[in-house]
Design a protein around this motif. Structure first.
Motif, mmCIF file in Angstrom:
data_model
loop_
_atom_site.group_PDB
_atom_site.id
_atom_site.type_symbol
_atom_site.label_atom_id
_atom_site.label_comp_id
_atom_site.label_asym_id
_atom_site.label_seq_id
_atom_site.Cartn_x
_atom_site.Cartn_y
_atom_site.Cartn_z
ATOM 1 N N ILE A 1 44.353 27.618 54.824
ATOM 2 C CA ILE A 1 44.439 28.953 54.256
ATOM 3 C C ILE A 1 43.106 29.278 53.580
ATOM 4 O O ILE A 1 42.557 28.459 52.841
ATOM 5 C CB ILE A 1 45.579 29.030 53.214
ATOM 6 N N SER A 2 42.580 30.471 53.831
ATOM 7 C CA SER A 2 41.325 30.867 53.199
ATOM 8 C C SER A 2 41.415 32.303 52.701
ATOM 9 O O SER A 2 41.872 33.191 53.418
ATOM 10 C CB SER A 2 40.149 30.743 54.164
ATOM 11 N N THR B 1 44.831 39.639 59.331
ATOM 12 C CA THR B 1 45.488 38.505 58.680
ATOM 13 C C THR B 1 44.667 37.990 57.503
ATOM 14 O O THR B 1 44.998 36.962 56.912
ATOM 15 C CB THR B 1 45.724 37.367 59.687
ATOM 16 N N ALA B 2 43.614 38.708 57.177
ATOM 17 C CA ALA B 2 42.835 38.443 55.973
ATOM 18 C C ALA B 2 42.387 39.781 55.412
ATOM 19 O O ALA B 2 41.947 40.663 56.151
ATOM 20 C CB ALA B 2 41.632 37.559 56.278
ATOM 21 N N THR B 3 42.527 39.947 54.126
ATOM 22 C CA THR B 3 42.161 41.179 53.443
ATOM 23 C C THR B 3 40.654 41.423 53.545
ATOM 24 O O THR B 3 39.858 40.481 53.469
ATOM 25 C CB THR B 3 42.571 41.078 51.966
ATOM 26 N N TRP B 4 40.261 42.683 53.715
ATOM 27 C CA TRP B 4 38.844 43.049 53.770
ATOM 28 C C TRP B 4 38.433 43.634 52.421
ATOM 29 O O TRP B 4 38.932 44.685 52.018
ATOM 30 C CB TRP B 4 38.586 44.055 54.895
ATOM 31 N N PRO B 5 37.522 42.968 51.716
ATOM 32 C CA PRO B 5 37.126 43.447 50.388
ATOM 33 C C PRO B 5 36.199 44.660 50.464
ATOM 34 O O PRO B 5 35.554 44.906 51.483
ATOM 35 C CB PRO B 5 36.387 42.240 49.808
ATOM 36 N N ARG B 6 36.142 45.385 49.346
ATOM 37 C CA ARG B 6 35.180 46.491 49.267
ATOM 38 C C ARG B 6 33.760 45.944 49.137
ATOM 39 O O ARG B 6 32.808 46.516 49.679
ATOM 40 C CB ARG B 6 35.501 47.373 48.060
ATOM 41 N N ASN B 7 33.627 44.854 48.396
ATOM 42 C CA ASN B 7 32.331 44.183 48.237
ATOM 43 C C ASN B 7 32.599 42.736 47.864
ATOM 44 O O ASN B 7 33.738 42.356 47.565
ATOM 45 C CB ASN B 7 31.455 44.897 47.196
ATOM 46 N N VAL C 1 40.289 38.414 46.993
ATOM 47 C CA VAL C 1 41.272 39.487 46.941
ATOM 48 C C VAL C 1 42.214 39.287 48.120
ATOM 49 O O VAL C 1 41.781 39.093 49.250
ATOM 50 C CB VAL C 1 40.594 40.882 46.959
ATOM 51 N N TYR C 2 43.513 39.270 47.845
ATOM 52 C CA TYR C 2 44.502 38.984 48.880
ATOM 53 C C TYR C 2 45.817 39.654 48.502
ATOM 54 O O TYR C 2 46.020 40.075 47.351
ATOM 55 C CB TYR C 2 44.674 37.476 49.074
ATOM 56 N N ASP D 1 33.231 49.226 38.140
ATOM 57 C CA ASP D 1 32.457 49.816 39.234
ATOM 58 C C ASP D 1 33.173 49.858 40.570
ATOM 59 O O ASP D 1 32.579 50.253 41.581
ATOM 60 C CB ASP D 1 31.140 49.053 39.400
ATOM 61 N N ALA D 2 34.427 49.441 40.632
ATOM 62 C CA ALA D 2 35.158 49.485 41.905
ATOM 63 C C ALA D 2 36.651 49.471 41.629
ATOM 64 O O ALA D 2 37.104 49.078 40.544
ATOM 65 C CB ALA D 2 34.780 48.293 42.787
ATOM 66 N N LYS D 3 37.410 49.884 42.622
ATOM 67 C CA LYS D 3 38.858 49.810 42.521
ATOM 68 C C LYS D 3 39.323 48.362 42.654
ATOM 69 O O LYS D 3 38.609 47.510 43.174
ATOM 70 C CB LYS D 3 39.497 50.659 43.627
ATOM 71 N N ASN D 4 40.542 48.097 42.210
ATOM 72 C CA ASN D 4 41.131 46.777 42.420
ATOM 73 C C ASN D 4 41.554 46.581 43.867
ATOM 74 O O ASN D 4 41.504 45.468 44.392
ATOM 75 C CB ASN D 4 42.367 46.589 41.526
ATOM 76 N N SER D 5 42.012 47.636 44.498
ATOM 77 C CA SER D 5 42.527 47.524 45.865
ATOM 78 C C SER D 5 41.395 47.201 46.823
ATOM 79 O O SER D 5 40.241 47.594 46.616
ATOM 80 C CB SER D 5 43.202 48.825 46.289
ATOM 81 N N PRO D 6 41.701 46.471 47.892
ATOM 82 C CA PRO D 6 40.674 46.160 48.886
ATOM 83 C C PRO D 6 40.345 47.384 49.733
ATOM 84 O O PRO D 6 41.040 48.412 49.666
ATOM 85 C CB PRO D 6 41.337 45.076 49.725
ATOM 86 N N LEU D 7 39.323 47.254 50.541
ATOM 87 C CA LEU D 7 39.032 48.323 51.500
ATOM 88 C C LEU D 7 40.157 48.420 52.513
ATOM 89 O O LEU D 7 40.649 49.517 52.817
ATOM 90 C CB LEU D 7 37.702 48.047 52.209
#
Length: 758
Positions: free
Chosen positions: A158-159, A588-594, A600-601, A626-632
């Motif tokens: 798991i990553s 199957t893996a969250t995409w972060p904003r940065n 972030v998962y 400087d960014a939202k908590n939610s991922p992109l």
């Protein structure tokens, strides 16, 4: 007569059972053989070597391999392929050693053998367990045709850190989905009967927690609580063991401060005593020797530590071979420990049927009829189609008409070298279908105006690091300015632009961690210039990991994520771009904003001061300036050319007794203009429990096909164990109380039902 043949002549082929039905009883034939073996012969069985010539996974290559086999000092080889080479090596072991014990032949077959499938992270995005199982079956059939009977796969780590290059080799961030894929891969490789020459030993790796290394830097340390291990990371390994995995490979990292290769709690207490594993454990490439650098002693000390911890086979390092006899004489190990390790290796060979026929996997007629067949390539094309994730479809530009005038640009548009993906050492890039060739095959009436447009990256020093296994980054002799001008000229005489951009294959994978996981600057410049033309732009995005694409996502472009699609890459991409297949993949893996958001998962816990759901900044709440908590892009996300509507969620009982299952049903309607597939996902929230619960956990899914306008009622069953978790005492329990169920097309699902567990 050969002693082994004398011992085993009475065996019938059908007496060997599959490892899925292992017995705790010893195998009489193995016990009889052990009594005949000298100490040196037992230690020799614990030695796994590679003669080199293939793609190594480390800096060391074994020396004097033939002499060591003749001396009875080798239990198995890897990095060798073809029936002819296997027969030569097996002849030495069977005909030129005292007991004639056959060799195991292993290999890294991570996503296909010669028929290369999408990288595992891509395959996982299909959410199709039968398809994934079939890719493993084909890999086993092809590899065994070349004499290989042991596969260093599946990787089930798991990553939640896309900076780690090896996220490409696994199933992403979720233990429930990862467990399902682990079961599918093990059963695909091993089948129902390991004496069937189309099946092979699976080796679940890397045990354990490798995907949680600090900073996303490969081979780094891991430090986490036992509660986190059991609830978030260990499940896929256990699923593979429960499915009958014949072997386990240790990981490079430490666990509770002790490297996995020498960790008794991990290899004996947990793996064997708690989980009941009866197969054998092999180190990763020189990971035994690397415990010296970890700071645990010299080679003799770490070899003794590993043996006593439960390691059975030493890959390449030869620590067992060179030190165990001395350690035995000094009382640092026992002969019983050496014998137990040898027993497990011999039992695996027995269960493969090698003692009955050491040459069972060596058949010179098989490669021509079993490898890279049209049928196998058809499955590779299907698997690639279903792995693609439509991230954005600006103005519904996709699918394209097959008669369109298309500017096909980008450094990956005409690159066979980057189609197979990382860790495809048995594949041949010459067999890969490039994107441009796929477009010509699928849409012969389209006008294709091709231009490279840019290099993958312009940094020659970085390119040299990436090109270790061949030319993945080709820096053109033309200037970046000239390349860009050619792309803009192609765009001006076209109706639409398709830009194939992203990572080269070796920009992800082992020893390919990145702190900056954005699209390289050379390609960013190309994308922005293409958008500025005013032509519709489609980005076909290739990568071995989630990328940070906030800038590109905000542009007026469509984005199709295709990972590294494998041998049928170009045909599969064209199938989807031109609408012969409607994309159905889900992340199957969250995409972060940065990168600052990592990790972030989707199953993150609430804090005592959770951020507001509106994501507007509030002081003294758990949020960023400087960014939202939610991922992109959330876990489970993926668009289609059609649209789906969820409604009428129901649970079949509002109050559930302990041990009862719960059926959750929902109506799903295809409300768009295309037939299509949707992955219906079920998430569970335990509202109150004795340790802090995740906000949501994936606990069920089903992939369903719906014709345009069709509605189906989908029922997903929550089993009693789906309500359980490991508490602070590591007891696997379900606690009475309220549960919330969410169903939808990704982890942001909001359609909710509730029930109470009594």
């Amino acid at each position: 007569m050969n002693v082994l043949k004398t011992l085993l002549i009475v065996l019938a082929v059908g007496t060997t059972t599959a490892l899925t039905a292992q017995s705790k009883q010893q195998i009489p034939e193995v016990e009889a053989l052990l009594k005949k073996m000298t100490l040196e012969e037992k230690i020799g069985q614990l030695n796994l070597l590679t003669p080199g010539g293939g793609v190594a996974t480390g800096a060391v290559v074994s020396e004097n391999v033939e002499a060591k086999i003749k001396a009875g000092n080798v239990g198995g080889l890897f990095g060798v392929a073809s029936p002819e080479k296997m027969k030569m090596a097996q002849d030495i072991a069977v005909k030129n050693t005292r007991l004639g014990i056959p060799l195991l032949f292993g290999s890294d077959i991570i996503h296909g053998y010669k028929t290369t499938f999408p990288i595992p992270l891509g395959l996982s995005s299909s959410w199709d367990m039968e398809l994934i199982k079939s890719t493993a079956q084909i890999a086993a059939k092809e590899a065994t045709a070349d004499g290989i009977n042991w596969n260093f796969s599946p990787m089930v780590d798991i990553s939640r850190d896309p900076r780690w290059g090896r996220i490409s080799e696994g199933a992403g961030e979720d233990p429930f989905l990862g467990s399902a894929i682990a079961r599918a891969m093990v059963t695909g490789y091993q089948g129902d009967d390991l004496t069937d020459v189309n099946t092979m030993l699976a080796c679940v790796k890397h045990f354990a927690l490798y995907g949680a290394i600090e900073g996303g830097r490969d081979y780094n340390s891991v430090d986490m609580s036992r509660v986190k291990m059991f609830n978030q990371y260990l499940a896929p390994y256990k699923a593979a063991i429960d499915a009958g995995a014949a072997s386990v490979m240790t990981s490079f990292n430490d666990v509770d401060g002790i490297p996995a290769t020498g960790n008794k709690w991990l290899l004996t207490d947990l793996l064997r005593e708690q989980w009941g594993f009866e197969g054998f454990v092999v180190s990763d490439y020189t990971s035994l020797n690397e415990m010296i650098a970890h700071g645990l002693g010299d080679l003799q000390a770490v070899s003794a530590l590993a043996l006593k911890a439960g390691l059975d086979m030493d890959m390449v390092g030869e620590g067992f071979l060179s030190t165990l006899k001395k350690s035995l004489s000094e009382g640092k190990v026992t002969e019983a420990e050496i014998t137990n390790a040898c027993r497990r290796v011999l039992e695996a060979k027995y269960k493969l049927g090698l003692f009955n026929n050491p040459y069972a996997y060596i058949d010179e007629t098989r490669p021509a009829k079993d490898i890279l067949t049209a049928e196998n390539r058809a499955v590779a094309r299907k698997a690639a189609q279903r792995s693609f994730v439509l991230l954005k479809n600006e103005n519904n530009i996709l699918p394209l008409k097959k008669s369109a005038k298309i500017a096909l640009v980008g450094p990956l548009a005409d690159s066979q070298n980057n189609m197979l993906g990382t860790w495809a050492p048995t594949g041949d890039v010459k067999n890969a279908i490039s994107i441009i060739d796929g477009f010509k095959n699928v849409a012969p009436n389209a006008t294709i105006n091709y231009a490279k447009g840019s290099n993958i990256l312009d940094d020659e020093a970085m390119a040299a690091k990436i090109n270790v296994f061949g030319p993945r980054v080709d820096i053109s002799k033309e200037s970046p300015e000239t390349l860009l001008e050619e792309a803009l000229a192609a765009a001006q005489k076209s109706d639409v632009v398709v830009a194939v951009v992203g990572e080269a294959t070796e920009m992800s994978g082992e020893a390919a961690s990145r702190t900056d996981i954005s699209i390289p600057q050379a390609q960013k410049k190309l994308i922005n210039a293409l958008v500025a033309t005013g032509k519709p732009v489609v980005l076909v995005l290739m990568s071995g990991r989630p990328l940070t694409i906030s800038e590109e996502f905000d542009l007026p472009v469509s984005i199709l994520q295709v990972w590294h699609p494998g041998v049928e890459a170009g045909n599969a991409v064209a199938d989807v771009v031109f609408g012969d297949y409607n994309p159905s993949g889900k992340l199957t893996a969250t995409w972060p904003r940065n990168v600052g958001q990592i990790p972030v998962y989707h199953s993150m816990k609430n804090t005592g001061r959770p951020a507001p759901t509106s994501e507007e900044f509030q002081k003294f709440r758990s949020n960023y300036l400087d960014a939202k908590n939610s991922p992109l892009l959330p876990f489970g996300y993926g668009l289609s050319y059609t649209s789906f509507k969820y409604s009428d969620i129901k649970v079949d009982k509002n109050v559930v007794a302990s041990g009862e299952a719960v059926n959750v049903s929902v109506k799903v309607q295809n409300t768009g203009n295309f037939d299509g597939e949707e992955v219906v996902q079920l998430y569970l929230r335990d509202v109150v429990r004795s340790i802090t619960p995740p906000g949501k956990q994936l606990k069920g899914f089903e992939k369903v096909f719906l014709k345009k306008g069709e509605t189906k009622t989908i029922t997903i069953t929550l089993k009693p164990e789906d309500l359980k978790f490991y508490n602070s005492n590591l007891e696997f329990i379900a606690e009475p109380g309220d549960f919330e169920v969410f169903v939808g097309g990704d982890s942001d699902a909001s359609l909710k039902a509730t029930f109470e567990l009594k």
